[in-house]
Design an enzyme around this catalytic site. Structure first.
Site, PDB file in Angstrom:
ATOM      1  N   GLY A 100      -0.410   2.629  -0.786  1.00  0.00           N
ATOM      2  CA  GLY A 100       1.002   2.957  -0.621  1.00  0.00           C
ATOM      3  C   GLY A 100       1.873   1.725  -0.771  1.00  0.00           C
ATOM      4  O   GLY A 100       2.880   1.733  -1.485  1.00  0.00           O
ATOM      5  N   HIS A 101       1.488   0.641  -0.086  1.00  0.00           N
ATOM      6  CA  HIS A 101       2.220  -0.614  -0.227  1.00  0.00           C
ATOM      7  C   HIS A 101       2.196  -1.092  -1.679  1.00  0.00           C
ATOM      8  O   HIS A 101       3.214  -1.540  -2.223  1.00  0.00           O
ATOM      9  CB  HIS A 101       1.586  -1.716   0.635  1.00  0.00           C
ATOM     10  CG  HIS A 101       1.658  -1.482   2.100  1.00  0.00           C
ATOM     11  ND1 HIS A 101       0.543  -1.243   2.877  1.00  0.00           N
ATOM     12  CD2 HIS A 101       2.709  -1.457   2.963  1.00  0.00           C
ATOM     13  CE1 HIS A 101       0.894  -1.094   4.136  1.00  0.00           C
ATOM     14  NE2 HIS A 101       2.214  -1.211   4.224  1.00  0.00           N
TER      15      HIS A 101
END
Length: 282
Positions: A36-37
């Site tokens: 996600g990051h």
């Protein structure tokens, strides 16, 4: 890839880039990076000449000391993940003293009610801490654009309000939620779960999708009761809250208004780990 620990050393290349007319993209994180990051980092690379990723576990946004102590720290692994994406990303990994040279305490903000519902109701002072560190990191990293995931949608709206209230000239970019194969929203906290609990927690997203499917047939109270019932039937998951709110103001839904956008928000505990998620309803 360059790793910086101090404000002065980081700002040298940033000020040079700005003087040369380059755009700067910023991805603030607390480390323990996951896909996600990394999707935020890739988005920032697509839209900017230079990208800064901060890795800083911010003490002022934790309302429970135990939660702060348990937050995973893995700088070496995080740097390797970033380096695999691009070699010219700037990584800022400061100490708390570097970020808060005077006094480590949260400022108080009036986010016009955005901070009082859902997460704000259950985590005292959390968004003051978020606002404080984000405003400080904006001062340090001087970006043109900053990237935040929609998993923390309430936080995203508060950051948008922050730049508006403080007159900060930064474009806030919201990015879609990244999910594991079974639907669980990706989070650094997921690493604290057993494999069984992690898979079972996929039920959170399944319930959100089912609530979305019923949104045209049921009112907010009926949907709330339906969600409560689903979690009562699953002992391993403890529902903290389920809320349907206006996507812009975060005001809880009382009566649907034509043309308004709504989202469902949820917080659930499993194995002592708190998980949040949300979904657009229309």
């Amino acid at each position: 890839m360059a790793l910086f620990y101090t404000v002065d050393t980081l700002q040298r290349p940033l000020l040079k880039a700005r003087a040369e007319g380059q755009s700067i993209g910023f991805v603030p994180t607390m480390g323990a990076l996951h896909s996600g990051h990394l999707s935020l980092v890739r988005k920032a690379l697509e839209e900017n000449d230079l990208v800064v990723v901060s890795i800083f576990v911010n003490p002022t946004q934790f309302d429970k000391e135990d939660d702060l102590q348990k937050y995973p720290a893995q700088l070496e692994e995080d740097v390797k993940l970033i380096e695999e994406i691009a070699s010219d990303i700037l990584v800022f990994a400061p100490t708390a003293k570097e970020v808060y040279p005077q006094k480590m305490e949260a400022k108080q903000y009036n986010f016009e009610g955005l901070e009082k519902v859902m997460e704000g109701e259950f985590r005292t002072g959390h968004f003051d801490g978020v606002g404080t560190v984000v405003e400080r990191l904006f001062e340090i990293c001087i970006p043109h654009r900053a990237y935040f995931g929609e998993k923390d949608f309430q936080q995203l709206q508060i950051i948008r309000k922050l730049v508006d209230l403080q007159g900060i000239d930064i474009d806030i970019v919201g990015c879609p939620i990244e999910r594991e194969d079974h639907g669980l929203a990706r989070s650094s906290r997921n690493e604290r779960l057993s494999p069984t609990a992690r898979e079972k927690a996929g039920m959170i997203y399944a319930i959100l999708k089912a609530a979305r499917d019923q949104f045209d047939q049921k009112n907010a109270e009926e949907l709330n009761q339906w969600v409560i019932q689903q979690f009562q039937e699953e002992e391993s998951l403890e529902l903290e809250y389920f809320e349907i709110a206006d996507a812009h103001t975060l005001t809880p839904l009382m009566k649907r208004q034509t043309g308004q956008k709504y989202r469902a928000f949820i917080a659930v505990y499993t194995e002592g780990v708190r998980l949040i998620d949300n979904i657009a309803l229309n």
